[in-house]
Design a protein around this motif. Structure first.
Motif, PDB file in Angstrom:
ATOM      1  N   GLN A  48       0.830  -1.204   0.000  1.00  0.00           N
ATOM      2  CA  GLN A  48       0.000   0.000   0.000  1.00  0.00           C
ATOM      3  C   GLN A  48       0.865   1.254   0.000  1.00  0.00           C
ATOM      4  OE1 GLN A  48      -2.642  -0.328   3.388  1.00  0.00           O
ATOM      5  NE2 GLN A  48      -4.128  -1.530   2.209  1.00  0.00           N
ATOM      6  N   PRO A  49       0.319   2.354  -0.488  1.00  0.00           N
ATOM      7  CA  PRO A  49       1.068   3.618  -0.422  1.00  0.00           C
ATOM      8  C   PRO A  49       1.503   3.910   1.004  1.00  0.00           C
ATOM      9  CG  PRO A  49      -0.836   3.876  -1.829  1.00  0.00           C
ATOM     10  CD  PRO A  49      -0.966   2.514  -1.194  1.00  0.00           C
ATOM     11  N   GLY A  50       2.750   4.375   1.138  1.00  0.00           N
ATOM     12  CA  GLY A  50       3.318   4.621   2.456  1.00  0.00           C
ATOM     13  C   GLY A  50       4.039   3.427   3.051  1.00  0.00           C
ATOM     14  N   GLY A  51       3.896   2.287   2.423  1.00  0.00           N
ATOM     15  CA  GLY A  51       4.514   1.076   2.932  1.00  0.00           C
ATOM     16  C   GLY A  51       5.974   0.947   2.529  1.00  0.00           C
ATOM     17  N   SER A  52       6.563  -0.192   2.909  1.00  0.00           N
ATOM     18  CA  SER A  52       7.990  -0.436   2.663  1.00  0.00           C
ATOM     19  C   SER A  52       8.205  -1.808   2.049  1.00  0.00           C
ATOM     20  CB  SER A  52       8.776  -0.362   3.982  1.00  0.00           C
ATOM     21  OG  SER A  52       8.704   0.917   4.552  1.00  0.00           O
ATOM     22  N   LEU A  53       9.273  -1.901   1.290  1.00  0.00           N
ATOM     23  CA  LEU A  53       9.744  -3.178   0.758  1.00  0.00           C
ATOM     24  C   LEU A  53      11.268  -3.150   0.752  1.00  0.00           C
ATOM     25  CD1 LEU A  53       7.525  -3.891  -2.402  1.00  0.00           C
ATOM     26  CD2 LEU A  53       7.537  -5.194  -0.278  1.00  0.00           C
ATOM     27  N   ARG A  54      11.848  -4.341   0.843  1.00  0.00           N
ATOM     28  CA  ARG A  54      13.298  -4.460   0.742  1.00  0.00           C
ATOM     29  C   ARG A  54      13.630  -5.442  -0.382  1.00  0.00           C
ATOM     30  NH1 ARG A  54      17.865  -7.360   4.411  1.00  0.00           N
ATOM     31  NH2 ARG A  54      19.534  -5.805   4.228  1.00  0.00           N
ATOM     32  N   LEU A  55      14.318  -4.939  -1.388  1.00  0.00           N
ATOM     33  CA  LEU A  55      14.739  -5.791  -2.497  1.00  0.00           C
ATOM     34  C   LEU A  55      16.162  -6.287  -2.250  1.00  0.00           C
ATOM     35  CD1 LEU A  55      13.506  -3.703  -5.573  1.00  0.00           C
ATOM     36  CD2 LEU A  55      12.230  -5.350  -4.180  1.00  0.00           C
ATOM     37  N   SER A  56      16.416  -7.501  -2.694  1.00  0.00           N
ATOM     38  CA  SER A  56      17.757  -8.079  -2.616  1.00  0.00           C
ATOM     39  C   SER A  56      18.155  -8.581  -3.987  1.00  0.00           C
ATOM     40  CB  SER A  56      17.786  -9.251  -1.625  1.00  0.00           C
ATOM     41  OG  SER A  56      17.424  -8.851  -0.338  1.00  0.00           O
ATOM     42  N   CYS A  57      19.448  -8.570  -4.253  1.00  0.00           N
ATOM     43  CA  CYS A  57      19.965  -9.099  -5.521  1.00  0.00           C
ATOM     44  C   CYS A  57      21.296  -9.779  -5.228  1.00  0.00           C
ATOM     45  CB  CYS A  57      20.135  -7.979  -6.528  1.00  0.00           C
ATOM     46  SG  CYS A  57      20.965  -8.476  -8.050  1.00  0.00           S
ATOM     47  N   VAL A  58      21.345 -11.062  -5.522  1.00  0.00           N
ATOM     48  CA  VAL A  58      22.553 -11.850  -5.285  1.00  0.00           C
ATOM     49  C   VAL A  58      23.221 -12.177  -6.609  1.00  0.00           C
ATOM     50  CG1 VAL A  58      23.492 -13.947  -4.282  1.00  0.00           C
ATOM     51  CG2 VAL A  58      21.510 -12.852  -3.233  1.00  0.00           C
ATOM     52  N   ALA A  59      24.506 -11.896  -6.677  1.00  0.00           N
ATOM     53  CA  ALA A  59      25.306 -12.267  -7.852  1.00  0.00           C
ATOM     54  C   ALA A  59      26.048 -13.557  -7.541  1.00  0.00           C
ATOM     55  CB  ALA A  59      26.292 -11.164  -8.195  1.00  0.00           C
ATOM     56  N   SER A  60      25.995 -14.503  -8.467  1.00  0.00           N
ATOM     57  CA  SER A  60      26.658 -15.790  -8.250  1.00  0.00           C
ATOM     58  C   SER A  60      27.319 -16.257  -9.538  1.00  0.00           C
ATOM     59  CB  SER A  60      25.652 -16.831  -7.763  1.00  0.00           C
ATOM     60  OG  SER A  60      24.652 -17.049  -8.739  1.00  0.00           O
ATOM     61  N   GLY A  61      28.237 -17.207  -9.374  1.00  0.00           N
ATOM     62  CA  GLY A  61      28.913 -17.751 -10.543  1.00  0.00           C
ATOM     63  C   GLY A  61      30.402 -17.480 -10.499  1.00  0.00           C
ATOM     64  N   SER A  62      30.994 -17.437 -11.673  1.00  0.00           N
ATOM     65  CA  SER A  62      32.437 -17.314 -11.809  1.00  0.00           C
ATOM     66  C   SER A  62      32.866 -15.839 -11.719  1.00  0.00           C
ATOM     67  CB  SER A  62      32.893 -17.906 -13.138  1.00  0.00           C
ATOM     68  OG  SER A  62      34.297 -17.847 -13.266  1.00  0.00           O
ATOM     69  N   ILE A  63      32.800 -15.291 -10.500  1.00  0.00           N
ATOM     70  CA  ILE A  63      33.046 -13.870 -10.261  1.00  0.00           C
ATOM     71  C   ILE A  63      34.390 -13.661  -9.597  1.00  0.00           C
ATOM     72  CG2 ILE A  63      32.242 -11.815  -9.054  1.00  0.00           C
ATOM     73  CD1 ILE A  63      29.393 -13.042  -9.225  1.00  0.00           C
ATOM     74  N   LEU A  64      35.181 -12.771 -10.173  1.00  0.00           N
ATOM     75  CA  LEU A  64      36.455 -12.415  -9.563  1.00  0.00           C
ATOM     76  C   LEU A  64      36.292 -11.187  -8.666  1.00  0.00           C
ATOM     77  CD1 LEU A  64      39.495 -12.970  -9.348  1.00  0.00           C
ATOM     78  CD2 LEU A  64      39.819 -11.427 -11.304  1.00  0.00           C
ATOM     79  N   SER A  65      35.642 -10.176  -9.193  1.00  0.00           N
ATOM     80  CA  SER A  65      35.411  -8.966  -8.406  1.00  0.00           C
ATOM     81  C   SER A  65      34.212  -8.201  -8.969  1.00  0.00           C
ATOM     82  CB  SER A  65      36.639  -8.065  -8.388  1.00  0.00           C
ATOM     83  OG  SER A  65      37.056  -7.764  -9.692  1.00  0.00           O
ATOM     84  N   ILE A  66      33.535  -7.487  -8.072  1.00  0.00           N
ATOM     85  CA  ILE A  66      32.368  -6.687  -8.459  1.00  0.00           C
ATOM     86  C   ILE A  66      32.661  -5.227  -8.210  1.00  0.00           C
ATOM     87  CG2 ILE A  66      29.901  -6.281  -8.136  1.00  0.00           C
ATOM     88  CD1 ILE A  66      29.605  -9.120  -7.163  1.00  0.00           C
ATOM     89  N   TYR A  67      32.416  -4.400  -9.178  1.00  0.00           N
ATOM     90  CA  TYR A  67      32.630  -2.962  -9.056  1.00  0.00           C
ATOM     91  C   TYR A  67      31.313  -2.299  -8.661  1.00  0.00           C
ATOM     92  CZ  TYR A  67      36.775  -4.567 -11.431  1.00  0.00           C
ATOM     93  OH  TYR A  67      37.912  -5.262 -11.766  1.00  0.00           O
ATOM     94  N   ASP A  68      30.756  -1.453  -9.509  1.00  0.00           N
ATOM     95  CA  ASP A  68      29.492  -0.800  -9.170  1.00  0.00           C
ATOM     96  C   ASP A  68      28.331  -1.786  -9.250  1.00  0.00           C
ATOM     97  OD1 ASP A  68      30.151   2.425 -10.817  1.00  0.00           O
ATOM     98  OD2 ASP A  68      31.052   1.437  -9.068  1.00  0.00           O
ATOM     99  N   MET A  69      27.353  -1.575  -8.379  1.00  0.00           N
ATOM    100  CA  MET A  69      26.089  -2.295  -8.431  1.00  0.00           C
ATOM    101  C   MET A  69      24.961  -1.262  -8.392  1.00  0.00           C
ATOM    102  SD  MET A  69      26.835  -5.505  -5.875  1.00  0.00           S
ATOM    103  CE  MET A  69      25.724  -6.672  -6.689  1.00  0.00           C
ATOM    104  N   GLY A  70      23.841  -1.631  -8.965  1.00  0.00           N
ATOM    105  CA  GLY A  70      22.766  -0.647  -9.007  1.00  0.00           C
ATOM    106  C   GLY A  70      21.400  -1.254  -9.168  1.00  0.00           C
ATOM    107  N   TRP A  71      20.412  -0.412  -8.964  1.00  0.00           N
ATOM    108  CA  TRP A  71      19.012  -0.748  -9.180  1.00  0.00           C
ATOM    109  C   TRP A  71      18.424   0.206 -10.214  1.00  0.00           C
ATOM    110  CZ3 TRP A  71      16.688  -5.003  -7.297  1.00  0.00           C
ATOM    111  CH2 TRP A  71      17.284  -5.651  -6.220  1.00  0.00           C
ATOM    112  N   TYR A  72      17.715  -0.372 -11.159  1.00  0.00           N
ATOM    113  CA  TYR A  72      16.988   0.374 -12.176  1.00  0.00           C
ATOM    114  C   TYR A  72      15.527  -0.048 -12.103  1.00  0.00           C
ATOM    115  CZ  TYR A  72      21.361   1.846 -14.396  1.00  0.00           C
ATOM    116  OH  TYR A  72      22.571   2.423 -14.658  1.00  0.00           O
ATOM    117  N   ARG A  73      14.672   0.734 -12.707  1.00  0.00           N
ATOM    118  CA  ARG A  73      13.273   0.350 -12.794  1.00  0.00           C
ATOM    119  C   ARG A  73      12.684   0.769 -14.124  1.00  0.00           C
ATOM    120  NH1 ARG A  73      10.681   4.449  -8.212  1.00  0.00           N
ATOM    121  NH2 ARG A  73      10.892   6.390  -9.420  1.00  0.00           N
TER     122      ARG A  73
END
Length: 120
Positions: A13-38
């Motif tokens: 509902q309007p005024g409410g809250s949510l928490r989004l999560s995003c997990v990166a997995s796989g053959s990763i050496l290093s992660i630089y910037d991360m972001g959310w788009y819509r």
């Protein structure tokens, strides 16, 4: 192979809250910037918030003071805490990550998206 998986979307509902999560997995050496788009229906995908590996953040003007981006580098995870949600926040939310794989390739990866709907 690298995969980004978002979770935490839903209907609120309007005024409410949510928490989004995003997990990166796989053959990763290093992660630089991360972001959310819509992307809302009929509109272009837009940046919501981004965070560097060092923790510097930037936000779209429309979400400043309401949304908070954070990350856990040990878990290759980025979060988006969304408070005081408005109907205009309704969209599919995508995470992305600028990362280098163990084969030393660097590129931006995207998740599949999670729907956030704000309605009474």
């Amino acid at each position: 192979q690298v995969q980004l998986v978002e979770s935490g979307g839903g209907l609120v509902q309007p005024g409410g809250s949510l928490r989004l999560s995003c997990v990166a997995s796989g053959s990763i050496l290093s992660i630089y910037d991360m972001g959310w788009y819509r992307q809302a229906p009929g509109k272009q995908r837009e940046l919501v918030a981004a965070i560097t590996s060092g923790g510097s953040t930037n936000y779209a003007d429309s979400v400043k003071g309401r949304f908070t981006i954070s990350r856990d580098n040990a878990k290759n995870t980025v979060y988006l805490q969304m408070n005081s949600l408005k109907p205009e926040d309704t969209a599919v939310y995508y995470c992305n990550a600028d990362l280098r794989t163990r084969t030393l390739q660097r590129r931006v990866y995207w998740g599949q998206g999670t729907q956030v709907s704000v309605s009474s």
